[in-house]
Design an enzyme around this catalytic site. Structure first.
Site, PDB file in Angstrom:
ATOM      1  N   CYS A  17      50.730  62.837  67.924  1.00 56.54           N
ATOM      2  CA  CYS A  17      52.157  63.135  67.791  1.00 56.54           C
ATOM      3  C   CYS A  17      52.825  62.011  67.023  1.00 56.54           C
ATOM      4  O   CYS A  17      52.190  61.047  66.619  1.00 56.54           O
ATOM      5  CB  CYS A  17      52.814  63.303  69.160  1.00 56.54           C
ATOM      6  SG  CYS A  17      52.809  61.791  70.145  1.00 56.54           S
TER       7      CYS A  17
ATOM      8  N   ASP B 277      63.887  42.250  30.613  1.00 57.98           N
ATOM      9  CA  ASP B 277      64.724  42.808  31.677  1.00 57.98           C
ATOM     10  C   ASP B 277      64.139  42.590  33.069  1.00 57.98           C
ATOM     11  O   ASP B 277      64.790  42.900  34.067  1.00 57.98           O
ATOM     12  CB  ASP B 277      64.912  44.321  31.465  1.00 57.98           C
ATOM     13  CG  ASP B 277      65.626  44.656  30.176  1.00 57.98           C
ATOM     14  OD1 ASP B 277      66.542  43.890  29.810  1.00 57.98           O
ATOM     15  OD2 ASP B 277      65.282  45.668  29.540  1.00 57.98           O
TER      16      ASP B 277
ATOM     17  N   CYS C 220      52.932  57.921  68.265  1.00 58.49           N
ATOM     18  CA  CYS C 220      51.713  57.132  68.438  1.00 58.49           C
ATOM     19  C   CYS C 220      51.805  55.771  67.745  1.00 58.49           C
ATOM     20  O   CYS C 220      50.944  54.914  67.930  1.00 58.49           O
ATOM     21  CB  CYS C 220      50.510  57.887  67.864  1.00 58.49           C
ATOM     22  SG  CYS C 220      50.241  59.518  68.565  1.00 58.49           S
TER      23      CYS C 220
ATOM     24  N   ASP D 291      64.096  48.387  30.354  1.00 59.72           N
ATOM     25  CA  ASP D 291      62.751  48.821  29.981  1.00 59.72           C
ATOM     26  C   ASP D 291      61.884  47.716  29.391  1.00 59.72           C
ATOM     27  O   ASP D 291      60.683  47.923  29.187  1.00 59.72           O
ATOM     28  CB  ASP D 291      62.830  49.980  28.977  1.00 59.72           C
ATOM     29  CG  ASP D 291      63.358  49.522  27.614  1.00 59.72           C
ATOM     30  OD1 ASP D 291      64.183  48.582  27.585  1.00 59.72           O
ATOM     31  OD2 ASP D 291      62.950  50.103  26.599  1.00 59.72           O
TER      32      ASP D 291
ATOM     33  N   ASP E  80      70.673  48.297  30.481  1.00 60.44           N
ATOM     34  CA  ASP E  80      70.297  47.579  29.270  1.00 60.44           C
ATOM     35  C   ASP E  80      70.621  48.508  28.102  1.00 60.44           C
ATOM     36  O   ASP E  80      70.686  49.730  28.272  1.00 60.44           O
ATOM     37  CB  ASP E  80      68.809  47.246  29.310  1.00 60.44           C
ATOM     38  CG  ASP E  80      68.328  46.615  28.016  1.00 60.44           C
ATOM     39  OD1 ASP E  80      68.931  45.620  27.585  1.00 60.44           O
ATOM     40  OD2 ASP E  80      67.365  47.147  27.433  1.00 60.44           O
TER      41      ASP E  80
END
Length: 883
Positions: free
Chosen positions: A39, A768, A42, A764, A569
């Site tokens: 269940c 960054d 646990c 990206d 950015d």
């Protein structure tokens, strides 16, 4: 026993701590699958068991996926020792999850020694026998033969010693051993490996091992089947008792009593086997009262009292209350039914987010003669071309070389609009072809394609706990002891009320008090609390992945909804990053300068550098004369946020390309992006480039602002270029920053946070990565650098900016449903416990039907969690067509 175990464990770890010769710590990330979970409550016992392992750090338990992950110091403790001690402490079974690393081909063979005798062709690095064995019928033959589904999951440790041939038969294998072939796909293909061993395996029955459907799914399915079978067995013994109890027969007849005792005893044996061992192991080794303990206590109490009543009856001194075998058996059976439903819910949740199921198992390979043949997808190799039939799933990533069609990519991107595919376009694994046939040149093997990458990121994130889970864990850990105290209080209160207020006999008072106490204990259910968070997080993570949004850290799923500022950015994120050179000014010796610049920028992935290099390549192809080849530039060094520098190997001159400020050049600012080049400190070239916003960027900015979110844009680009893009998108100039170095971007985000902001940063590039790490939620675009991805919390698989809006919507929806689940769990337990305890007097829950509590409490939690999946989050943004 409890103290003895702790003393032994402590002595063992202390001895290791004192071992100065073991050397420095060597931590290894380990994933174990958990078998035998019953269940959602646990987890506390398993989590506490890890406290006794000093060699383990950062344990993460996921009950829904039946997995646990942790860092293990292998210089102090082995994995096998951890598995053994965890099993002893919790009663659950654990198995190491070995995900194939790199290229691995699993073969089924009757005799592994034949494979070793065949040697290793060039490109095969390792041949090893797995501990897994598969039982097979006697008629397997042929390269494309498969194992029947009903026996695929059968495993055993070794062939029976009674077998005269030790379980091996030439050509007709009774037992198949698994052999793993590790190979370098750049040197040899999987099909070549398979055919090599098929040809040199002395004619033995060799075939591919059954494809793995996912360890977590396999374990969940097995546990669901087991729970269902145990429930059916208990039901078979319970139904006759109920029929006899409610039939118009003489219940004082001893035959009725004997039959009821026999059947109830069989049900009690099942209950004892299911609940008692795990309950006592958890209590003794982890010091935790779990729900199994309460169930075992209640069902055993009801059974024992019925046996006592039975003894009085056969002595012809029946108790006035009689026996209630039907209560004890129905109680156990309904609890087992609740377990079946809970297991099925966990299985459905795991299946709903499984990306492995998107991987097609077969492919239509184009042969050298131009015909097609059907093969197992795992036998594809580099250089292959395969045919995608109409309305079938694309096997793996590739490029279309013939044909045209439209492909439904919604399984990966969330967009329902089909995407046109023609010559030279890319297609991705798991997507569905339209009405036209396609011939595709393979670019990624099945284990490294889009489906596999997304599945890896999703599965690696699923074990991380959000902070709200800590609240659920604390509630669940105190829940069972509190219920035990409440149950004891109910027993004593009703005992004295019946005896001294209602003036009932002690016999009647004891029986009545017991029924109230048993009902109170059984009706309570911490499982709903235990499943409230992980069920929602699991499904929400899977849903976001369907839209191309991968949460590498699920904790951010609950943080994103609080965002006050979104910082983008510029280049490659809020703009396309596809810059074009609109003006180039090159001073003396243009051919030599161009050659040096090409040599410096040829491997640079920055959008500005790549655009300039592309322009120079096209210029070189159109030109004729000397110095067309790139110069040999050595000692190349990238300076994030500034540019790149290197040295000409021939004349030893230093060449640098970057922004004017870094180069110390004064140049008039403009709305263009600038790249200047100096050789030996002297300006030799200036390139002006132009970028454009993504076509839906303006709409995304407006929608974010309409939610009260401030939108910012920062860049290392020039002031003019940044101002131009910001103005076109409606971003206030006060929310923009130009000429920002990586440290400047980080400082800008930190300032927003210090002013009380919750910040999402989306970028990206490598420059960054610091800002991505600093933000409350760091987002990177999939086409970005690996450094940025490793620093991010969320990865956008596509460059569509409206993913930011979907991310916020899913975060809000997930948090609301977690709160709904907590609210329902609290409401259910309060009302149900009061009703079972007799607080409403005239309205009560009998003990037998109190066992339905798990069903009543868990099913709403599951339905609320699945609501996240049923909503189409991308529908409102569908007008923002992707590029």
């Amino acid at each position: 026993m409890h103290k003895h175990w702790f003393k032994t464990a402590h002595a063992f770890t202390t001895e290791l701590d004192d071992d100065s010769e073991r050397g420095p710590a060597s931590y290894e990330r380990v994933i174990l699958t958990i078998g035998g979970l019953k269940c959602g409550c646990c987890e506390s016992g398993i989590s506490r068991a890890f406290r006794h392992f000093p060699a383990i750090r950062n344990p993460q338990v996921n009950i829904v996926l039946a997995r646990v992950e942790f860092d293990l110091d292998t210089s102090r403790l082995s994995i096998s020792d951890v598995i053994s001690q965890l099993h002893r402490a919790t009663g659950y079974t654990f198995e190491k999850y070995d995900q194939p690393d790199g290229q691995v081909l699993e073969l089924l063979v009757s005799d592994p020694t034949e494979i070793y005798r065949a040697g290793k062709p060039y490109g095969v690095n390792l041949v090893e026998s797995s501990t897994k064995h598969v039982w097979c019928p006697l008629s397997f033959s042929g390269r494309n033969s498969t194992i029947p589904r009903e026996i695929r999951s059968f495993r055993y440790s070794s062939p029976s010693q009674d077998e005269p041939d030790q379980g091996k038969r030439k050509g007709n294998a009774l037992y198949q051993h698994t052999v793993r072939i590790h190979y370098d796909a750049s040197h040899i293909g999987s099909r070549t490996v398979f055919e090599y061993y098929q040809r040199l395996g002395s004619g033995q029955n060799l075939q591919l091992a059954p494809p793995e459907t996912g360890t977590s799914l396999g374990i969940s399915a097995m546990q669901t089947r087991r729970a269902f079978l145990i429930f059916l067995l208990a039901l078979a013994f319970t139904l006759p008792i109920l029929v006899l109890r409610w039939s118009p027969i003489d219940h004082n007849n001893l035959v009725y009593a004997h039959v009821s005792l026999a059947l109830a005893t069989l049900v009690q044996i099942i209950a004892t086997e299911e609940f008692v061992p795990g309950a006592f192991k958890t209590l003794i080794h982890s010091g935790v009262f779990d729900m199994d303990f309460l169930i075992a206590l209640s069902s055993t109490t009801a059974y024992i009292f019925s046996v006592i009543s039975y003894v009085f009856q056969i002595r012809h001194k029946p108790l006035e209350t009689g026996s209630f075998f039907e209560t004890a058996t129905l109680l156990v059976t309904l609890i087992l039914l609740g377990r079946v439903v809970s297991e099925f819910a966990r299985l459905r949740a795991a299946k709903s987010v499984s990306f492995r199921s998107l991987q097609a198992e077969t492919a239509l390979l184009v042969t050298p003669k131009g015909k097609t043949t059907k093969i197992d997808a795992r036998l594809l190799q580099y250089g292959d071309e395969f045919v995608v039939s109409p309305h079938s799933r694309i096997v793996t990533d590739g490029t279309v070389v013939h044909g045209g069609s439209e492909v439904d990519e919604s399984m990966i991107t969330g967009e329902s609009l089909p995407v046109a595919k023609g010559l030279g376009t890319k297609v991705y694994a798991g997507t569905t072809n339209g009405s036209g046939p396609l011939t595709v040149a393979l670019t990624a093997l099945p284990h490294e394609n889009s489906v596999s990458k997304i599945a890896d990121m999703v599965e690696n994130a699923e074990l991380t706990k959000p902070k709200v889970q800590a609240l659920a864990d604390r509630i669940a850990s105190w829940f069972v002891p509190a219920i035990a105290v409440i149950g004891l209080s109910v027993l004593l209160i009703w005992l004295f009320v019946d005896r001294y207020h209602s003036h009932q006999t002690w016999q009647h008072s004891i029986v009545n008090a017991l029924t109230y106490a048993i009902a109170t204990i059984i009706v309570s259910c911490p499982c709903a609390i235990g499943l409230a968070v992980p069920m929602v997080i699991l499904i929400a993570g899977g849903v976001s992945a369907r839209f191309g949004i991968i949460f590498r850290d699920p904790q951010k799923l609950e943080v994103a909804r609080n965002v006050t500022d979104v910082v983008f950015d510029k280049t490659g994120t809020i703009t396309t990053g596809e810059l074009t050179v609109v003006e180039a000014e090159i001073k003396k010796s243009p051919q030599v300068v161009k050659s040096m610049i090409r040599g410096l920028l040829k491997n640079d992935k920055h959008p500005v550098a790549a655009a300039v290099f592309q322009w120079l390549e096209e210029d070189a192809n159109e030109s004729r004369g000397e110095n067309l080849r790139p110069a040999e530039i050595i000692d190349i060094e990238s300076v994030p946020g500034n540019g790149v520098k290197g040295r000409n190997k021939v004349n030893n001159l230093v060449i640098r390309a970057g922004n004017p400020q870094w180069l110390g050049i004064k140049i008039l600012d403009s709305q263009h992006t600038l790249l200047c080049v100096t050789i030996a400190g002297v300006l030799h070239a200036t390139f002006r480039l132009q970028d454009r916003p993504r076509h839906n960027a303006g709409e995304v900015v407006e929608l974010l602002k309409s939610r009260g979110i401030a939108v910012h844009m920062i860049s290392g680009d020039s002031e003019g270029a940044v101002t131009e893009i910001a103005h076109s998108l409606g971003i206030p100039k006060s929310y923009t920053r130009a000429r920002q170095l990586p440290a400047d971007k980080q400082a800008y985000i930190r300032t927003l946070q210090e002013n009380g902001g919750c910040v999402i940063f989306c970028g990206d590039g490598t420059n960054d990565s610091i800002a991505i790490k600093q933000a409350d939620v760091g987002v990177t675009i999939n086409h970005g650098s690996d450094v940025a991805k490793s620093a991010s919390d969320v990865v956008f698989m596509t460059a569509r900016l409206h993913n930011m809006l979907i991310l916020l919507d899913i975060s809000t929806a997930a948090y609301r449903r977690i709160m709904f689940n907590f609210g329902w769990s609290a409401l259910y337990n309060i009302v149900a416990i009061l009703m079972a305890a007799g607080a409403f007097v005239k309205v009560r829950i009998p003990p037998a039907y109190a066992a339905l509590g798990e069903l009543v409490s868990v099913i709403p939690v599951v339905l609320i969690a699945f609501q996240v999946r049923w909503r189409n989050y991308g529908k409102r943004y569908r007008s923002m067509d992707y590029e």
